[in-house]
Write an enzyme that holds these catalytic residues in place. Structure first.
Site, PDB file in Angstrom:
ATOM      1  N   GLU A 123       0.886  -1.166   0.000  1.00 19.09           N
ATOM      2  CA  GLU A 123       0.000   0.000   0.000  1.00 19.09           C
ATOM      3  C   GLU A 123       0.921   1.212   0.000  1.00 19.09           C
ATOM      4  O   GLU A 123       1.393   1.656   1.034  1.00 19.09           O
ATOM      5  CB  GLU A 123      -0.886  -0.070   1.256  1.00 19.09           C
ATOM      6  CG  GLU A 123      -2.200   0.604   1.094  1.00 19.09           C
ATOM      7  CD  GLU A 123      -2.141   1.979   1.686  1.00 19.09           C
ATOM      8  OE1 GLU A 123      -1.944   2.914   0.880  1.00 19.09           O
ATOM      9  OE2 GLU A 123      -2.269   2.121   2.899  1.00 19.09           O
ATOM     10  N   CYS A 171      -1.804   8.945   2.344  1.00 19.86           N
ATOM     11  CA  CYS A 171      -1.547   8.461   0.980  1.00 19.86           C
ATOM     12  C   CYS A 171      -2.764   8.730   0.111  1.00 19.86           C
ATOM     13  O   CYS A 171      -2.664   8.745  -1.108  1.00 19.86           O
ATOM     14  CB  CYS A 171      -1.129   7.003   0.974  1.00 19.86           C
ATOM     15  SG  CYS A 171      -2.314   5.946   1.717  1.00 19.86           S
TER      16      CYS A 171
HETATM   17  C1  UN1 Z   1      -3.042   6.034   4.456  1.00 25.13           C
HETATM   18  O1  UN1 Z   1      -2.971   7.232   4.209  1.00 25.13           O
HETATM   19  O2  UN1 Z   1      -2.021   5.302   4.477  1.00 25.13           O
HETATM   20  O3  UN1 Z   1      -8.681   6.695   3.381  1.00 25.13           O
HETATM   21  C2  UN1 Z   1      -4.275   5.355   4.794  1.00 25.13           C
HETATM   22  C3  UN1 Z   1      -8.101   7.235   4.301  1.00 25.13           C
HETATM   23  C4  UN1 Z   1      -7.795   6.427   5.538  1.00 25.13           C
HETATM   24  C5  UN1 Z   1      -6.597   5.602   5.358  1.00 25.13           C
HETATM   25  C6  UN1 Z   1      -5.458   6.244   4.732  1.00 25.13           C
HETATM   26  N1  UN1 Z   1      -8.926   5.599   5.855  1.00 25.13           N
HETATM   27  O4  UN1 Z   1      -7.729   8.382   4.245  1.00 25.13           O
END
Ligand code: UN1
Length: 507
Positions: free
Chosen positions: A260, A294
């Site tokens: 991820e 992310c």
């Molecule tokens: C991340 O930024 O690694 O969708 C995860 C989202 C969160 C998870 C982000 N539920 O922003």
């Protein structure tokens, strides 16, 4: 501070444990400073190679027992972890906020995601279904079942220091695996707190040491996990560069990786959008978590007919953002994680300018009372062209690139034309546009939304993305299958042995 005691954080902390048992931490000692005020929170001892070996041995032994525990019983233990998290929600949320700088609301939201994934995993513990098939041979039965893999290595990032671990660990546990967690060296205390919460529950349920392991330390620990044939699955969250080196090492030994990685998420703002809704979604998506998700919105692709109007609304909204101590609920935006991140932010702004970008909301580092840590920066907005190298890059900071488009096909092409493929969204009230965006000819991302932003995904869906985002899927839907191995079983209950494909082999 109260929340340190409540979550069991000491000033001198070992970040190496197999559950209730803490190892000394013979590796380097490193300090966790808060980006909120620059103060030292605690120093954490990391694992030596010998201690890593001890942890893996303990995890291997624990797996032999844990895999025999019925899955619903494993789910019951995870249910209790969810309850323990409910009790500690405030303290843990504050620790996350203080250690990595996201707003208290978001810190609490992250703990809520952990609670939600526990609930999800409890239900899942009774639903680890396989299929049955009809055999082509008489008096034969065919079916498939799912077995646990063994040790799951979890490498997590600073920006979601607790939730992303829980997406992996809770699912991995109900599936019958054991976990070895290497948290980010930038947020080790949040990990120590989670480990203690889980360890207490495991101990209360007489679960053997080694089901939940923590190994803090630097990059080398991630490399040990990636190269270790005793670790059949490595789930890694972080930069695309880190993911590539993990995936390569894991593949070289025929292990599995679940990645991820980076995102470069865009929102298309149609001329048929509800612009007020679009504004809330994009400002939270771009400036929330100081641009360090992310799933952060990094690009806005705006229809030329509403471009200027929406740009002006954005400017006004950015003018109202309050930047400051994230534990103060009045503030929207906290600090970046450290001075290195501030440096990367400044370099991206300089590169954007050099490539021809025009800033409509200026960036900069904040100074003065409340900003002593040197990590507070201004969320900013630049008008760019989609092909600028800097626009193709993920910078983990609140820099929003905006650009106009004329046709939806063009907007989709711009949206897809980046190396990353995590999250995407369109703001439109036009059904045709929405459906085209979601079709095979639309967004190429793992997540595609209509009339909500790119961040804030719910745990019930499979989370992850394509291309340089790495292809992994975590948390909801059937993501659990990545944590298990599939076995196909054929049983002959007759008194003859017919071969498949009608082959005759008479003796
Ligand atoms: C991340 O930024 O690694 O969708 C995860 C989202 C969160 C998870 C982000 N539920 O922003």
């Amino acid at each position: 501070m109260n929340f340190l005691q409540e979550t069991g954080i000491l000033t001198e902390q070992s970040g190496v444990s197999t559950g209730s048992r803490r190892l000394t931490g013979e590796g380097a000692n490193f300090a966790s400073h808060s980006p909120v005020d620059g103060k030292l929170i605690a120093s954490v001892a990391s694992a030596s190679r010998a201690e890593y070996e001890q942890v893996i041995k303990s995890a291997e032994a624990a797996f032999k027992q844990w895999r025999q525990v019925p899955a619903p019983r494993r789910g019951e233990v995870v249910r209790q972890i969810g309850d323990a998290l409910r009790e500690k929600k405030q303290a843990l949320g504050m620790l996350v906020s203080y250690e990595m700088g996201k707003s208290l609301q978001e810190g609490l939201g992250e703990v809520q995601e952990m609670i939600d994934i526990c609930d999800f995993a409890v239900g899942l513990s009774r639903q680890l279904y396989g299929l049955t098939m009809h055999s082509e041979r008489p008096q034969h039965r065919m079916y498939e079942q799912w077995h646990p893999l063994g040790i799951v290595g979890v490498i997590s990032a600073f920006n979601f220091p607790v939730a992303v671990w829980s997406w992996n660990a809770m699912i991995a546990w109900v599936c019958g695996n054991v976990c070895v967690w290497k948290p980010s060296e930038k947020a080790p205390l949040s990990a120590v707190a989670c480990q203690q919460i889980a360890a207490e529950v495991f101990a209360k349920n007489d679960v053997p040491e080694g089901v939940s392991c923590l190994v803090t330390g630097g990059r080398e620990i991630g490399a040990w996990l990636a190269e270790d044939v005793r670790v059949p699955l490595v789930s890694a969250t972080g930069s695309s560069r880190m993911g590539q080196s993990v995936a390569t090492a894991v593949a070289a030994r025929f292990g599995r990786s679940l990645l991820e990685l980076g995102g470069n998420n865009a929102v298309i703002i149609s001329k048929d959008a509800d612009l007020e809704m679009a504004l809330v979604g994009t400002v939270f998506g771009a400036a929330g978590t100081a641009g360090q998700r992310c799933t952060t919105t990094r690009r806005l692709i705006i229809h030329k007919e509403v471009y200027e109007r929406f740009r002006d609304k954005l400017k006004k909204a950015y003018g109202q953002l309050r930047i400051g101590n994230p534990l103060d609920e009045q503030n929207h935006v906290g600090p970046l994680i450290d001075k290195g991140a501030v440096e990367a932010y400044l370099q991206a702004i300089a590169a954007c300018k050099a490539q021809g970008g025009r800033f409509v909301v200026d960036g900069g580092v904040l100074e003065g009372p409340g900003y002593e840590s040197g990590c507070y920066v201004k969320p900013c907005i630049a008008e760019v062209e989609p092909g600028f190298p800097i626009v193709q890059t993920e910078t983990f900071a609140p820099i929003l690139y905006i650009m106009p488009y004329a046709t939806l096909d063009e907007a989709i092409a711009i949206q897809n034309n980046v190396p990353q493929g995590l999250s995407s969204a369109i703001m439109t009230l036009n059904l045709r546009e929405a459906e085209l965006f979601l079709s095979a000819a639309g967004s190429d991302c793992g997540i595609a939304n209509v009339n909500i932003g790119t961040s804030g995904a719910e745990i019930g869906g499979a989370f992850g993305g394509e291309k340089e985002t790495g292809g992994g899927r975590e948390s909801g839907s059937d993501a659990w299958k990545a944590y298990m191995r599939r076995q196909t079983n054929t049983i002959n209950y007759g008194n003859r042995l017919p071969l498949a494909q009608g082959i005759k082999f008479d003796l």
